[in-house]
Scaffold this active site. Sequence first.
Site, PDB file in Angstrom:
ATOM      1  N   TRP A   1      -0.671  -2.797   8.722  1.00 41.30           N
ATOM      2  CA  TRP A   1      -1.212  -2.476   7.406  1.00 41.30           C
ATOM      3  C   TRP A   1      -1.032  -0.985   7.127  1.00 41.30           C
ATOM      4  O   TRP A   1      -1.226  -0.150   8.003  1.00 41.30           O
ATOM      5  CB  TRP A   1      -2.683  -2.873   7.330  1.00 41.30           C
ATOM      6  CG  TRP A   1      -2.870  -4.350   7.513  1.00 41.30           C
ATOM      7  CD1 TRP A   1      -3.330  -5.002   8.613  1.00 41.30           C
ATOM      8  CD2 TRP A   1      -2.562  -5.366   6.554  1.00 41.30           C
ATOM      9  NE1 TRP A   1      -3.339  -6.360   8.400  1.00 41.30           N
ATOM     10  CE2 TRP A   1      -2.868  -6.614   7.144  1.00 41.30           C
ATOM     11  CE3 TRP A   1      -2.055  -5.345   5.246  1.00 41.30           C
ATOM     12  CZ2 TRP A   1      -2.691  -7.823   6.474  1.00 41.30           C
ATOM     13  CZ3 TRP A   1      -1.878  -6.555   4.583  1.00 41.30           C
ATOM     14  CH2 TRP A   1      -2.199  -7.773   5.188  1.00 41.30           C
TER      15      TRP A   1
ATOM     16  N   GLU B   1     -10.336 -11.773   1.266  1.00 41.85           N
ATOM     17  CA  GLU B   1     -11.151 -10.712   0.679  1.00 41.85           C
ATOM     18  C   GLU B   1     -11.219 -10.818  -0.841  1.00 41.85           C
ATOM     19  O   GLU B   1     -10.892  -9.879  -1.573  1.00 41.85           O
ATOM     20  CB  GLU B   1     -10.616  -9.344   1.116  1.00 41.85           C
ATOM     21  CG  GLU B   1     -10.709  -9.132   2.624  1.00 41.85           C
ATOM     22  CD  GLU B   1     -10.173  -7.806   3.088  1.00 41.85           C
ATOM     23  OE1 GLU B   1     -10.647  -7.293   4.121  1.00 41.85           O
ATOM     24  OE2 GLU B   1      -9.257  -7.262   2.429  1.00 41.85           O
TER      25      GLU B   1
ATOM     26  N   ARG C   1       0.838  -1.203   0.000  1.00 40.39           N
ATOM     27  CA  ARG C   1       0.000   0.000   0.000  1.00 40.39           C
ATOM     28  C   ARG C   1       0.869   1.249   0.000  1.00 40.39           C
ATOM     29  O   ARG C   1       0.639   2.184  -0.771  1.00 40.39           O
ATOM     30  CB  ARG C   1      -0.922  -0.007   1.228  1.00 40.39           C
ATOM     31  CG  ARG C   1      -2.258  -0.695   1.030  1.00 40.39           C
ATOM     32  CD  ARG C   1      -2.149  -2.138   0.517  1.00 40.39           C
ATOM     33  NE  ARG C   1      -3.437  -2.799   0.473  1.00 40.39           N
ATOM     34  CZ  ARG C   1      -3.927  -3.517   1.484  1.00 40.39           C
ATOM     35  NH1 ARG C   1      -3.248  -3.678   2.605  1.00 40.39           N
ATOM     36  NH2 ARG C   1      -5.115  -4.086   1.357  1.00 40.39           N
TER      37      ARG C   1
ATOM     38  N   GLU D   1      -2.298   1.304   4.693  1.00 40.19           N
ATOM     39  CA  GLU D   1      -3.131   2.253   3.946  1.00 40.19           C
ATOM     40  C   GLU D   1      -3.015   3.665   4.500  1.00 40.19           C
ATOM     41  O   GLU D   1      -2.984   4.646   3.750  1.00 40.19           O
ATOM     42  CB  GLU D   1      -4.605   1.821   3.993  1.00 40.19           C
ATOM     43  CG  GLU D   1      -4.919   0.536   3.257  1.00 40.19           C
ATOM     44  CD  GLU D   1      -4.928  -0.663   4.186  1.00 40.19           C
ATOM     45  OE1 GLU D   1      -4.174  -0.627   5.195  1.00 40.19           O
ATOM     46  OE2 GLU D   1      -5.667  -1.625   3.925  1.00 40.19           O
TER      47      GLU D   1
ATOM     48  N   ASP E   1      -2.060  -1.054  13.133  1.00 43.05           N
ATOM     49  CA  ASP E   1      -2.510   0.161  12.457  1.00 43.05           C
ATOM     50  C   ASP E   1      -3.759   0.724  13.144  1.00 43.05           C
ATOM     51  O   ASP E   1      -4.123   1.877  12.917  1.00 43.05           O
ATOM     52  CB  ASP E   1      -2.789  -0.105  10.978  1.00 43.05           C
ATOM     53  CG  ASP E   1      -3.702  -1.301  10.750  1.00 43.05           C
ATOM     54  OD1 ASP E   1      -3.449  -2.362  11.340  1.00 43.05           O
ATOM     55  OD2 ASP E   1      -4.676  -1.190   9.971  1.00 43.05           O
TER      56      ASP E   1
ATOM     57  N   TYR F   1      -3.708  -5.855  15.269  1.00 45.21           N
ATOM     58  CA  TYR F   1      -3.533  -5.012  14.091  1.00 45.21           C
ATOM     59  C   TYR F   1      -3.066  -3.651  14.615  1.00 45.21           C
ATOM     60  O   TYR F   1      -3.859  -2.847  15.100  1.00 45.21           O
ATOM     61  CB  TYR F   1      -4.843  -4.882  13.321  1.00 45.21           C
ATOM     62  CG  TYR F   1      -5.052  -5.952  12.272  1.00 45.21           C
ATOM     63  CD1 TYR F   1      -4.575  -7.248  12.466  1.00 45.21           C
ATOM     64  CD2 TYR F   1      -5.714  -5.667  11.081  1.00 45.21           C
ATOM     65  CE1 TYR F   1      -4.750  -8.226  11.503  1.00 45.21           C
ATOM     66  CE2 TYR F   1      -5.906  -6.639  10.108  1.00 45.21           C
ATOM     67  CZ  TYR F   1      -5.423  -7.924  10.321  1.00 45.21           C
ATOM     68  OH  TYR F   1      -5.603  -8.893   9.369  1.00 45.21           O
TER      69      TYR F   1
END
Length: 547
Positions: A462, A319, A152, A464, A412, A410
Amino acid sequence: MHLLPAPLSLAQPAAAGAFALTPGTPLSAAPGAEGVTAWLRAELGAATGLPLLPAVAGDGAGDGSGIRLALDDALEAEGYRLTVDADGVRLDGGSAAGLFWGAQTLRQLLGADAYRRSPLRREDGEGWALPHVTVLDAPRFGWRGVLLDVARHFLPKADVLRYVDLLAAHKLNVLHLHLTDDQGWRVEIARYPRLTEVGSWRDRSMVGFRDGNRRDDRPHGGFYTQDDLREIVAYAAARQVTVVPEIDIPGHSQAAIAAYPELGNHDVVDTAQLRTFTDWGINPNVLNVEDATLRFYENVLTEVLEIFPSTFVHLGGDECPKEQWRASASAQARIKQEGLADEDELQSWFIRHFDRWLAARGRRLIGWDEILEGGLAAGAAVSSWRGYTGGIAAAQAGHDVVMCPEEHVYLDHRESGSPDEPVPVGYVRTLEDVYRFEPLPPELRQDAEAARHVIGTQANLWAEFMDDVRAVDYHAFPRLAAFAEVAWSDLPREPAARDYAGFAARMETHRARLDALGVEYRPADGPHPWQRRPGVLGRPNDATPEG
């Protein structure tokens, strides 16, 4: 002594003492310990200014009066025993890995300045000493991992190497590199140059969550050459860190389809018009299931296996929307040809193909817990991210599992509910929350056979909403230090029984080590002004996390 992660046992003599390091202190290796000894000499030599040369026979230092590293096969492979007394320092490890983790403990005992790259105010090398102590230690889990999402937002090679050092300093031993996604393809594949020529960059990026409707209109990109990745792998191996590559299939593949439109469902959409994705979130453009696509990814993975010697290769599997397959005559023909029930089984068929392909080459597939849907490939392992449920089911069915539930690890996700948190995403996960994370849920603690299939745990970063390494630092630390203790130390299995106050006290000492390492962590009382992102919309989840 504020060691982190906490060791299995630590004993000090009744009369406190210390072993002083001097310009004449030797640092020597028994057979098999040479590599770790060279690393320790380089790191401590840079920080202290001391030569720490090997002992020379006949100089009186070869009998244990300095620092000596050796192997001891009576110890666990990643276990070590560190003894400091008036006679010197003896570090024994069950393997080179055990020695290396013991060397990291030795470094902690020297204080925060031992993490600097040049001596401070100690040009003569004086003032360095190790307290008399005996430490006996070994990790709880064999897989103690961290995912870096370089797809990302690309991290330059130097930043990845820095994170290898940060993982190693915390006794974490797996770097999971998320190398491909809709928003970027980061690994050079010689046979398919357009993967990086086209797929490694996008013409702009979403800023924050989509509801904010903000774009930066700045091209973003980058990729690692195969030699870059070989360097990262070798650098990590010298620090007992295994690099596990992730090539995401069959979803999260728009960057590859943009480069090679024939990979997409071209009988449903005009794949020639697709570009590397500029938004975040789940993408409907997934790989087709034609033989040519299977051969394409076999060729990709052939080159990936030449770069990465890891037993496990991560193939994503998460996903993957099925709408295009439902509309595709080609996909429906494949379902009929293979005698599959539906599109879920089609994805399972796709994953099982590569499970067999990897197994034939002595490797193992690992994927996100969606690969359980439609039937799990026989030799596959599962990264359980959607809570514990998938991991429990996989372990009870005899499959190996890495626990990484998003509600807990997670990183993030935001650390507080304050509006000052930069681009607030997901659940509130404080430092204490991460410290109280337990990789083995009650269902598995009551099932010893299934519990053995939980081979480890992993924290995921992650990217993003993290567009540079400073943002990664902010989200990772200090919570990654808490996670490291969960993964390594023999903590009470009931989270409420853990001594968070004791950990918090040790964390105060550890912050000085992070300062010396140059980590821009989140302060305990909230972000610095320059760590905030005012006005950038996030995606907070105010629900109570499960577990």
